[in-house]
Scaffold this active site. Structure first.
Site, PDB file in Angstrom:
ATOM      1  N   GLN A  88      22.212  40.449  47.206  1.00  0.00           N
ATOM      2  CA  GLN A  88      22.081  40.737  48.630  1.00  0.00           C
ATOM      3  C   GLN A  88      21.677  39.460  49.365  1.00  0.00           C
ATOM      4  OE1 GLN A  88      23.058  43.751  49.348  1.00  0.00           O
ATOM      5  NE2 GLN A  88      22.784  43.774  51.560  1.00  0.00           N
ATOM      6  N   LYS A 184      41.096  39.495  43.894  1.00  0.00           N
ATOM      7  CA  LYS A 184      40.469  40.816  43.942  1.00  0.00           C
ATOM      8  C   LYS A 184      40.273  41.266  45.381  1.00  0.00           C
ATOM      9  CE  LYS A 184      35.992  41.257  43.265  1.00  0.00           C
ATOM     10  NZ  LYS A 184      34.669  41.318  42.613  1.00  0.00           N
ATOM     11  N   ARG A 186      37.963  44.363  47.140  1.00  0.00           N
ATOM     12  CA  ARG A 186      36.942  45.370  46.827  1.00  0.00           C
ATOM     13  C   ARG A 186      36.926  46.440  47.908  1.00  0.00           C
ATOM     14  NH1 ARG A 186      32.661  46.093  43.662  1.00  0.00           N
ATOM     15  NH2 ARG A 186      32.805  44.036  42.696  1.00  0.00           N
ATOM     16  N   ASP A 211      33.339  36.238  33.488  1.00  0.00           N
ATOM     17  CA  ASP A 211      32.658  36.460  34.750  1.00  0.00           C
ATOM     18  C   ASP A 211      31.173  36.248  34.517  1.00  0.00           C
ATOM     19  OD1 ASP A 211      32.455  36.941  37.431  1.00  0.00           O
ATOM     20  OD2 ASP A 211      33.288  38.966  37.361  1.00  0.00           O
TER      21      ASP A 211
END
Length: 302
Positions: A88, A184, A186, A211
Site C-alpha cells: 500500500q 498483465k 488486473r 516473481d
C-alpha cells in the site's frame, strides 16, 4: 523471534555472533510475555524475524527491540528477509491508509538498522523514502540463479508482468539466461489477465516463471495457463517470498505448475533457496558499528 530459530542459527554460524532465544508466551488474555535472560550490556543486538502474517507478530517484535535496549544493548537491528506492508504505497481509493509509510515509522522508531531481501519497491525508489534508519537490501538473484542452473534444464526466465521485470533481469542477465516479460491487466485482488508475445519461439525450453511474491497465486497461475496454451507445459515457478495465501497452492496446481520453489524468507514446504549466506555479510556490516549519537531510544514511541 518465534519461527526464525533456523535463520538465526545459520546467521550466527556465518557471522560468529552468539544466539539468545527470548522466552515468549501469551497470557490467557492474549497479550505477549517476553523475557531475555542473557545480559546485553553494550551488545550489538540483532533481532531476527520472519514477518509473514505480520499482524500476529508486530507487537512482540517491537517489544523485543525495546527490551534489548532496556537491557543495555548499544545498537539494535532487525533482520527480516520478507519486509511486509510495502504493497500500500499509494491511495488507490480516497481515505485508504498508507500502511507502508506507517509501518516504516514504527520500525524506524524502534531499530537502528534493517536488513531485508528484495522488498516490493514499486512506487518507492528505495527504502530511504519512508524508512528513517540504516538499511541494506540484499538481492536474492544470485541464489535463485544458482538454483535454476542446478535444477532446471534449458531454462528461459519469464516474468508474469512488468513489475516482475526487475527480478527477471537481475536473475537472467548477469548469468547469461534468456528472458521474457509478459503483460498483465488486473481486475481485482484475485482476477488478472496475462498475455505474452514470442512464446512460439521457446519450443523445447523450460519456462521459469519468476516473481517477488506469491500471495493469491492468480498472476502466476494465469501466466502458466498462457504458457501451456503456447505449448510450454513444463512450467517451473520460482518466487522470492512464498506467502501462499488461501487457495494459492490449489490455484497454481490447477494451472499445471508442478514445481515451485521459493527462498526461506518464510517457512513453507517450497522454501528451497537459503538466504543466510547472502544476508550474513550485510548483518555483520550493520551490527558492528559505533552507537549513533542519537539512539532510537530517544525517539517517541507511537
Amino acid at each position: 523471534m518465534p519461527g526464525a530459530d533456523d535463520l538465526a542459527d545459520a546467521l550466527a554460524v556465518l557471522t560468529g555472533f552468539g544466539v539468545v532465544r527470548p522466552e515468549f508466551r501469551r497470557f490467557p488474555d492474549g497479550e505477549s510475555y517476553l523475557r531475555i535472560e542473557a545480559g546485553l550490556a553494550d551488545a550489538a543486538a540483532v533481532v531476527v524475524a520472519r514477518l509473514d502474517a505480520p499482524d500476529e507478530k508486530i507487537p512482540a517484535l517491537l517489544f523485543a527491540a525495546d527490551l534489548a535496549r532496556d537491557l543495555g544493548a548499544g545498537r539494535v537491528g532487525l533482520v527480516c528477509p520478507y519486509l511486509p506492508y510495502m504493497r500500500q504505497d499509494k491511495r488507490f481509493q480516497p481515505g485508504e491508509a498508507l500502511t507502508s509509510a506507517t509501518f516504516a515509522r514504527w520500525l524506524s522508531q524502534h531499530f537502528d538498522w534493517l536488513a531485508t531481501v528484495d522488498p516490493h519497491l514499486h512506487r518507492y525508489a528505495s527504502l530511504e523514502e519512508i524508512y528513517a534508519l540504516e538499511s541494506e537490501v540484499v538481492a536474492s538473484a544470485p541464489a535463485i540463479a544458482r538454483w535454476i542452473f542446478a535444477h532446471v534444464d534449458a531454462p528461459v526466465v519469464i516474468g508474469p508482468d512488468a513489475e516482475s521485470e526487475q527480478w527477471v533481469r537481475a536473475v537472467a542477465e548477469p548469468h547469461g539466461l534468456d528472458w521474457r516479460v509478459m503483460t498483465k491487466r488486473r481486475f481485482g485482488d484475485r482476477a488478472v489477465e496475462v498475455s505474452g508475445d514470442g512464446l512460439d519461439e521457446l519450443e523445447g525450453r523450460t519456462p521459469v516463471l519468476i516473481d517477488d511474491i506469491a500471495s493469491s497465486g492468480a498472476t502466476l497461475a494465469e501466466a502458466a495457463t498462457v504458457l501451456k496454451d503456447a505449448g510450454l507445459d513444463r512450467v517451473v515457478c520460482v518466487v522470492v517470498h512464498g506467502l501462499f495465501g488461501e487457495g494459492a497452492r490449489q490455484r497454481l496446481a490447477a494451472a499445471g505448475i508442478k514445481r515451485i520453489a521459493c527462498t526461506d524468507s518464510v517457512t513453507v514446504p517450497e522454501a528451497r533457496i537459503e538466504l543466510a549466506p547472502l544476508l550474513a555479510p550485510a548483518v555483520a556490516r550493520l551490527a558492528i558499528k559505533d552507537k549513533p549519537e542519537s539512539s532510537t531510544s530517544d525517539k517517541p514511541v507511537p
